[in-house]
Design a protein around this motif. Structure first.
Motif, mmCIF file in Angstrom:
data_model
loop_
_atom_site.group_PDB
_atom_site.id
_atom_site.type_symbol
_atom_site.label_atom_id
_atom_site.label_comp_id
_atom_site.label_asym_id
_atom_site.label_seq_id
_atom_site.Cartn_x
_atom_site.Cartn_y
_atom_site.Cartn_z
ATOM 1 N N LEU A 30 0.666 -1.113 0.209
ATOM 2 C CA LEU A 30 -0.025 -0.027 0.052
ATOM 3 C C LEU A 30 0.812 1.294 0.132
ATOM 4 C CD1 LEU A 30 -2.703 -1.226 2.455
ATOM 5 C CD2 LEU A 30 -2.974 -0.997 0.041
ATOM 6 N N PHE A 31 2.172 1.073 0.404
ATOM 7 C CA PHE A 31 2.837 2.273 0.514
ATOM 8 C C PHE A 31 4.459 1.943 0.450
ATOM 9 C CE2 PHE A 31 -0.477 3.401 3.348
ATOM 10 C CZ PHE A 31 -1.091 4.620 3.103
ATOM 11 N N ASP A 32 4.871 2.875 -0.149
ATOM 12 C CA ASP A 32 6.444 2.955 -0.700
ATOM 13 C C ASP A 32 7.077 3.849 0.161
ATOM 14 O OD1 ASP A 32 8.964 2.449 -1.438
ATOM 15 O OD2 ASP A 32 8.668 2.828 -3.474
ATOM 16 N N GLY A 33 7.594 3.489 1.395
ATOM 17 C CA GLY A 33 7.832 4.857 2.418
ATOM 18 C C GLY A 33 6.804 5.527 2.587
ATOM 19 N N GLU A 34 6.875 6.735 2.665
ATOM 20 C CA GLU A 34 5.622 7.697 2.854
ATOM 21 C C GLU A 34 4.622 7.654 1.606
ATOM 22 O OE1 GLU A 34 6.982 11.217 4.601
ATOM 23 O OE2 GLU A 34 7.829 10.266 6.262
ATOM 24 N N GLN A 35 5.136 7.236 0.532
ATOM 25 C CA GLN A 35 4.234 7.534 -0.725
ATOM 26 C C GLN A 35 3.440 6.184 -1.117
ATOM 27 O OE1 GLN A 35 4.368 10.404 -2.256
ATOM 28 N NE2 GLN A 35 5.930 11.005 -0.776
ATOM 29 N N ALA A 36 1.999 6.600 -1.319
ATOM 30 C CA ALA A 36 1.357 5.556 -1.764
ATOM 31 C C ALA A 36 1.810 5.205 -2.922
ATOM 32 C CB ALA A 36 -0.149 6.330 -1.940
ATOM 33 N N THR A 37 1.702 3.774 -3.249
ATOM 34 C CA THR A 37 1.985 2.922 -4.224
ATOM 35 C C THR A 37 0.941 2.997 -5.284
ATOM 36 O OG1 THR A 37 0.798 1.165 -3.619
ATOM 37 C CG2 THR A 37 3.004 1.077 -2.897
ATOM 38 N N GLU A 38 1.460 2.821 -6.495
ATOM 39 C CA GLU A 38 0.511 2.761 -7.675
ATOM 40 C C GLU A 38 -0.917 2.033 -7.326
ATOM 41 O OE1 GLU A 38 0.252 1.796 -12.722
ATOM 42 O OE2 GLU A 38 1.965 1.304 -11.237
ATOM 43 N N HIS A 39 -0.807 0.837 -6.695
ATOM 44 C CA HIS A 39 -2.206 0.097 -6.347
ATOM 45 C C HIS A 39 -2.826 0.920 -5.543
ATOM 46 C CE1 HIS A 39 -4.590 -3.139 -5.430
ATOM 47 N NE2 HIS A 39 -4.461 -3.019 -4.089
ATOM 48 N N THR A 40 -2.425 1.885 -4.448
ATOM 49 C CA THR A 40 -3.170 2.551 -3.636
ATOM 50 C C THR A 40 -3.691 3.783 -4.281
ATOM 51 O OG1 THR A 40 -1.938 1.824 -1.666
ATOM 52 C CG2 THR A 40 -3.326 3.743 -1.436
ATOM 53 N N GLN A 41 -3.028 4.403 -5.238
ATOM 54 C CA GLN A 41 -3.507 5.514 -6.063
ATOM 55 C C GLN A 41 -4.566 5.053 -6.860
ATOM 56 O OE1 GLN A 41 0.065 6.746 -8.051
ATOM 57 N NE2 GLN A 41 0.748 7.611 -6.338
ATOM 58 N N ASN A 42 -4.566 3.772 -7.570
ATOM 59 C CA ASN A 42 -5.581 3.332 -8.460
ATOM 60 C C ASN A 42 -6.980 2.967 -7.266
ATOM 61 O OD1 ASN A 42 -4.073 3.189 -10.462
ATOM 62 N ND2 ASN A 42 -3.591 1.182 -10.309
ATOM 63 N N LEU A 43 -6.958 2.340 -6.110
ATOM 64 C CA LEU A 43 -7.825 2.266 -5.151
ATOM 65 C C LEU A 43 -8.398 3.652 -4.957
ATOM 66 C CD1 LEU A 43 -6.267 -0.145 -2.525
ATOM 67 C CD2 LEU A 43 -8.033 -0.648 -4.203
ATOM 68 N N LEU A 44 -7.732 4.665 -4.681
ATOM 69 C CA LEU A 44 -8.076 6.129 -4.454
ATOM 70 C C LEU A 44 -9.015 6.468 -5.729
ATOM 71 C CD1 LEU A 44 -8.566 8.564 -2.622
ATOM 72 C CD2 LEU A 44 -6.093 9.408 -3.696
ATOM 73 N N GLN A 45 -8.450 6.550 -6.835
ATOM 74 C CA GLN A 45 -9.284 6.989 -8.066
ATOM 75 C C GLN A 45 -10.653 6.080 -8.292
ATOM 76 O OE1 GLN A 45 -6.579 6.389 -11.485
ATOM 77 N NE2 GLN A 45 -5.060 7.938 -10.399
ATOM 78 N N PHE A 46 -10.603 5.005 -7.714
ATOM 79 C CA PHE A 46 -11.785 4.137 -7.838
ATOM 80 C C PHE A 46 -12.836 4.454 -7.098
ATOM 81 C CE2 PHE A 46 -14.462 0.348 -6.803
ATOM 82 C CZ PHE A 46 -15.063 0.028 -8.037
ATOM 83 N N CYS A 47 -12.299 4.770 -5.927
ATOM 84 C CA CYS A 47 -13.455 5.510 -4.954
ATOM 85 C C CYS A 47 -13.740 6.713 -5.191
ATOM 86 C CB CYS A 47 -12.558 5.263 -3.545
ATOM 87 S SG CYS A 47 -12.282 3.852 -2.704
ATOM 88 N N GLU A 48 -12.971 7.673 -5.706
ATOM 89 C CA GLU A 48 -13.517 8.970 -6.416
ATOM 90 C C GLU A 48 -14.197 8.881 -7.454
ATOM 91 O OE1 GLU A 48 -9.058 11.524 -5.140
ATOM 92 O OE2 GLU A 48 -9.595 10.470 -7.289
ATOM 93 N N ARG A 49 -14.285 7.940 -8.279
ATOM 94 C CA ARG A 49 -15.017 7.869 -9.547
ATOM 95 C C ARG A 49 -16.278 7.273 -8.886
ATOM 96 N NH1 ARG A 49 -10.539 5.755 -12.225
ATOM 97 N NH2 ARG A 49 -11.284 3.393 -11.771
ATOM 98 N N PHE A 50 -16.275 6.354 -8.007
ATOM 99 C CA PHE A 50 -17.845 5.891 -7.180
ATOM 100 C C PHE A 50 -18.377 7.094 -6.586
ATOM 101 C CE2 PHE A 50 -20.118 4.122 -3.948
ATOM 102 C CZ PHE A 50 -20.749 2.871 -4.583
ATOM 103 N N GLU A 51 -17.693 7.994 -5.864
ATOM 104 C CA GLU A 51 -18.148 9.007 -5.283
ATOM 105 C C GLU A 51 -18.874 9.955 -6.153
ATOM 106 O OE1 GLU A 51 -18.891 9.815 -2.004
ATOM 107 O OE2 GLU A 51 -18.107 7.773 -1.732
ATOM 108 N N GLU A 52 -18.188 10.005 -7.481
ATOM 109 C CA GLU A 52 -18.723 11.108 -8.441
ATOM 110 C C GLU A 52 -20.112 10.588 -9.143
ATOM 111 O OE1 GLU A 52 -15.419 11.267 -10.897
ATOM 112 O OE2 GLU A 52 -14.269 12.872 -9.778
ATOM 113 N N ALA A 53 -20.057 8.936 -9.344
ATOM 114 C CA ALA A 53 -21.017 8.200 -9.715
ATOM 115 C C ALA A 53 -22.378 8.346 -8.822
ATOM 116 C CB ALA A 53 -20.858 6.726 -10.105
ATOM 117 N N GLY A 54 -21.999 8.583 -7.617
ATOM 118 C CA GLY A 54 -23.063 8.573 -6.367
ATOM 119 C C GLY A 54 -23.700 9.741 -6.608
ATOM 120 N N GLN A 55 -22.993 10.899 -6.713
ATOM 121 C CA GLN A 55 -23.451 12.215 -7.022
ATOM 122 C C GLN A 55 -24.344 12.385 -8.295
ATOM 123 O OE1 GLN A 55 -20.436 15.157 -7.193
ATOM 124 N NE2 GLN A 55 -19.451 14.495 -5.166
#
Length: 268
Positions: free
Chosen positions: A137-162
Motif C-alpha cells: 500500500l505504501f513505498d516509504g511515505e508515498q502511496a503505491t500505484e495500487h493505492t493510487q488506483n484504489l483512491l481513483q476508483f473510490c473517487e469515481r464511485f463518489e462522482e457516480a453517487g452524485q
C-alpha cells in the motif's frame, strides 16, 4: 423486499479507519477470488453509471422510504443471494456491482466542517494487513500505484453517487416513483402467485403523461435511457426467482415449472 443500507455505517462495513503511511507502512492488500463480505445480502446499492450493464443480470429497483437508492437485486427474499455462494464465490459470470468491488475501502469525511475526504477502510476485514503477500500500500511515505488506483476508483464511485442522487432527485421532482408490487406466477400453480412488495419503481402511467419537451431533455441528458434500463430490468425478477427455485432457496423452492411476472403499483 428492499431496504436502504443503515445510516450509521454503509452496508458491509463494521468499522472505518483512515489509511495512512504512519500506521500502515508495511501493510499489503490481498487479492481474493471470492467476496465473503457479500454473504447473504440480496440487495446491493447501484449507481446510474452501472444501469446499462447491471440490467442484463439483475432487477434494478429503488429502496423504500423517503430517500430511495437504486438497488441491484441478487435475490428476491432477505438472506438469499443467487449469484454468490455462502463463502462469496461467484456461481456464474455476471456484472459485479462497484459497491461490492469497492470494499473494504471508501472515501469518508473525517472532519464534518471540511469538504476533504480521506481514503478509509474497514479494519475488521482480513483483506488488509501486515502480510508478506499481496499489493504493497505504501513505498516509504508515498502511496503505491495500487493505492493510487484504489483512491481513483473510490473517487469515481463518489462522482457516480452524485449523478445517482441527481437522477433520484429528478424522479422525485416529477413524482415518478411509486410503491411497487411484483406478482410471480408459476405456470404449474397459477392460482398461487408469489407477491413481492417493499420497494419503489417508476410509475409508467405517469411517465406516459410527461410532456414531449421534458422527454427530449431527459433523452439528451441520458436520464430517459436510465429509466428504461430500470423498467426493462424488472423482467429479471422472474429469472432471479427461477434461480432461487433451482438452488432450493426461497418460497418457490418446492415448486417447479416456468414462471410469469406482472409488475404493478402496490395495493393496500
Amino acid at each position: 423486499m428492499a431496504s436502504a443500507p443503515q445510516a450509521q455505517l454503509p452496508l458491509f462495513y463494521k468499522d472505518l479507519m483512515p489509511l495512512n503511511s504512519r500506521d500502515h507502512a508495511k501493510w499489503h492488500a490481498r487479492s481474493v477470488d471470492r467476496a465473503g463480505w457479500v454473504g447473504n445480502q440480496h440487495a446491493i446499492p447501484l449507481t446510474v453509471d452501472e444501469f446499462a450493464q447491471a440490467q442484463r443480470d439483475f432487477p434494478i429497483v429503488f429502496s423504500a422510504g423517503d430517500n430511495p437508492v437504486p438497488l441491484a437485486l441478487m435475490g428476491l427474499n432477505e438472506g438469499i443471494n443467487v449469484f454468490f455462494d455462502d463463502e462469496g464465490k461467484a456461481l456464474e459470470d455476471f456484472y459485479v456491482p462497484a459497491y461490492i468491488r469497492r470494499y473494504p475501502f471508501l472515501l469518508a469525511r473525517l472532519d464534518p466542517n471540511s469538504t476533504n475526504m480521506s481514503l478509509c477502510f474497514d479494519p475488521t476485514s482480513d483483506l488488509l494487513g501486515e502480510f508478506e503477500e499481496g499489493h504493497a500500500l505504501f513505498d516509504g511515505e508515498q502511496a503505491t500505484e495500487h493505492t493510487q488506483n484504489l483512491l481513483q476508483f473510490c473517487e469515481r464511485f463518489e462522482e457516480a453517487g452524485q449523478r445517482t442522487q441527481a437522477f433520484i432527485d429528478e424522479l422525485k421532482k416529477h413524482e415518478l416513483l411509486m410503491d411497487g408490487e411484483v406478482s410471480i406466477q408459476r405456470n404449474d400453480k397459477p392460482d398461487q402467485p408469489f407477491i413481492y412488495r417493499g420497494f419503489k419503481m417508476v410509475n409508467q402511467e405517469k411517465l406516459r403523461e410527461v410532456r414531449g419537451d421534458q422527454l427530449r431533455k431527459w433523452n439528451e441528458s441520458g436520464l430517459l435511457p436510465l429509466i428504461f434500463a430500470h423498467l426493462f430490468s424488472l423482467d429479471m425478477m422472474r429469472v432471479v426467482f427461477a434461480k432461487q427455485s433451482a438452488q432450493g432457496k426461497g418460497p418457490g423452492a418446492a415448486n417447479s415449472g416456468d414462471a410469469s411476472l406482472n409488475a404493478a403499483p402496490a395495493t393496500n
